[in-house]
Design an enzyme around this catalytic site. Structure first.
Site, PDB file in Angstrom:
ATOM      1  N   CYS A  87      10.552   9.643  -1.944  1.00 41.30           N
ATOM      2  CA  CYS A  87      10.224  11.041  -2.248  1.00 41.30           C
ATOM      3  C   CYS A  87       9.409  11.696  -1.121  1.00 41.30           C
ATOM      4  O   CYS A  87       9.942  12.404  -0.279  1.00 41.30           O
ATOM      5  CB  CYS A  87       9.443  11.148  -3.561  1.00 41.30           C
ATOM      6  SG  CYS A  87      10.322  10.615  -5.019  1.00 41.30           S
ATOM      7  N   ARG A  88       8.110  11.430  -1.121  1.00 36.77           N
ATOM      8  CA  ARG A  88       7.200  12.138  -0.217  1.00 36.77           C
ATOM      9  C   ARG A  88       7.364  11.760   1.238  1.00 36.77           C
ATOM     10  O   ARG A  88       7.451  12.633   2.109  1.00 36.77           O
ATOM     11  CB  ARG A  88       5.746  11.902  -0.657  1.00 36.77           C
ATOM     12  CG  ARG A  88       5.441  12.512  -2.003  1.00 36.77           C
ATOM     13  CD  ARG A  88       4.070  12.138  -2.503  1.00 36.77           C
ATOM     14  NE  ARG A  88       4.104  10.762  -3.023  1.00 36.77           N
ATOM     15  CZ  ARG A  88       3.043  10.138  -3.517  1.00 36.77           C
ATOM     16  NH1 ARG A  88       1.871  10.733  -3.530  1.00 36.77           N
ATOM     17  NH2 ARG A  88       3.153   8.907  -3.977  1.00 36.77           N
ATOM     18  N   SER A  89       7.385  10.468   1.550  1.00 33.07           N
ATOM     19  CA  SER A  89       7.439  10.086   2.970  1.00 33.07           C
ATOM     20  C   SER A  89       8.771  10.437   3.631  1.00 33.07           C
ATOM     21  O   SER A  89       8.766  10.899   4.781  1.00 33.07           O
ATOM     22  CB  SER A  89       7.069   8.623   3.177  1.00 33.07           C
ATOM     23  OG  SER A  89       7.896   7.753   2.441  1.00 33.07           O
TER      24      SER A  89
ATOM     25  N   ASP B  89       2.582  12.866  -6.269  1.00 23.99           N
ATOM     26  CA  ASP B  89       3.869  12.190  -6.398  1.00 23.99           C
ATOM     27  C   ASP B  89       4.753  12.977  -7.361  1.00 23.99           C
ATOM     28  O   ASP B  89       4.426  13.092  -8.542  1.00 23.99           O
ATOM     29  CB  ASP B  89       3.648  10.771  -6.916  1.00 23.99           C
ATOM     30  CG  ASP B  89       4.902   9.926  -6.925  1.00 23.99           C
ATOM     31  OD1 ASP B  89       6.000  10.464  -6.652  1.00 23.99           O
ATOM     32  OD2 ASP B  89       4.788   8.724  -7.199  1.00 23.99           O
TER      33      ASP B  89
ATOM     34  N   CYS C  45       4.436   6.588   1.846  1.00 20.49           N
ATOM     35  CA  CYS C  45       4.081   6.873   0.451  1.00 20.49           C
ATOM     36  C   CYS C  45       4.289   5.587  -0.343  1.00 20.49           C
ATOM     37  O   CYS C  45       4.297   4.509   0.239  1.00 20.49           O
ATOM     38  CB  CYS C  45       4.878   8.057  -0.102  1.00 20.49           C
ATOM     39  SG  CYS C  45       6.639   7.759  -0.359  1.00 20.49           S
TER      40      CYS C  45
END
Length: 163
Positions: free
Chosen positions: A14-16, A127, A9
């Site tokens: 956060c996301r990865s 995100d 990301c």
């Protein structure tokens, strides 16, 4: 030989890391954790050395996932050792494909939500960084939904049954 997957990301907080944690849990459940390695990185290095965002950690823990993570920036040289690079949104997909040293490396880059048939044309994991906890919950739902299809694809590759 170990099959290697890297989730990417923007800042790798956060996301990865969320996708990495969820996918590692799926690998363990499937008995593939000794044959497949998953990690994560960011397209930028702003958060290198930091832990995951506290909201990411909270949501992961509340749902029974491991949340141990240190952010790092993706490097073009990693393509040589990776089998699959999973982008969390279309901006990451484009950035990673531009970074790829060869066409073969560029073909290793895929969108996470492309493994979720229910996603349709909605291929990006938004995100959650600038929002509230609900955005992190939504992110986790999307990651979990796509992880099942990704696990099936990776299992096919590892077991030699891919078409």
């Amino acid at each position: 030989m170990t099959y290697r997957v890297c989730f990417v990301c923007t800042g790798n907080i956060c996301r990865s890391p969320m996708a990495e944690s969820v996918f590692r849990a799926r690998l363990t459940e499937a008995g593939l954790d000794d044959r497949v390695d998953a990690d994560s990185a960011g397209t930028g290095g702003w958060h290198e050395g930091d832990g995951a965002d506290p909201r990411t950690v909270r949501v992961l823990r509340e749902h029974g996932y491991d949340s141990d993570h240190i952010a790092r920036q993706f490097q073009a040289s990693w393509f040589a050792r990776l089998d699959l690079v999973i982008a969390l949104d279309s901006g990451h997909l484009k950035a990673l494909r531009r970074l790829a040293p060869t066409e073969e490396d560029a073909r290793k880059v895929r969108l996470l939500r492309s493994y979720d048939p229910a996603a349709g044309d909605d291929v990006d994991v938004p995100d959650p960084y600038y929002g509230g906890l609900d955005g992190f919950e939504e992110c986790l739902e999307m990651v979990e939904a796509a992880s099942e299809g990704l696990l099936a694809a990776v299992r096919d590759e590892v077991e030699g049954t891919a078409a």
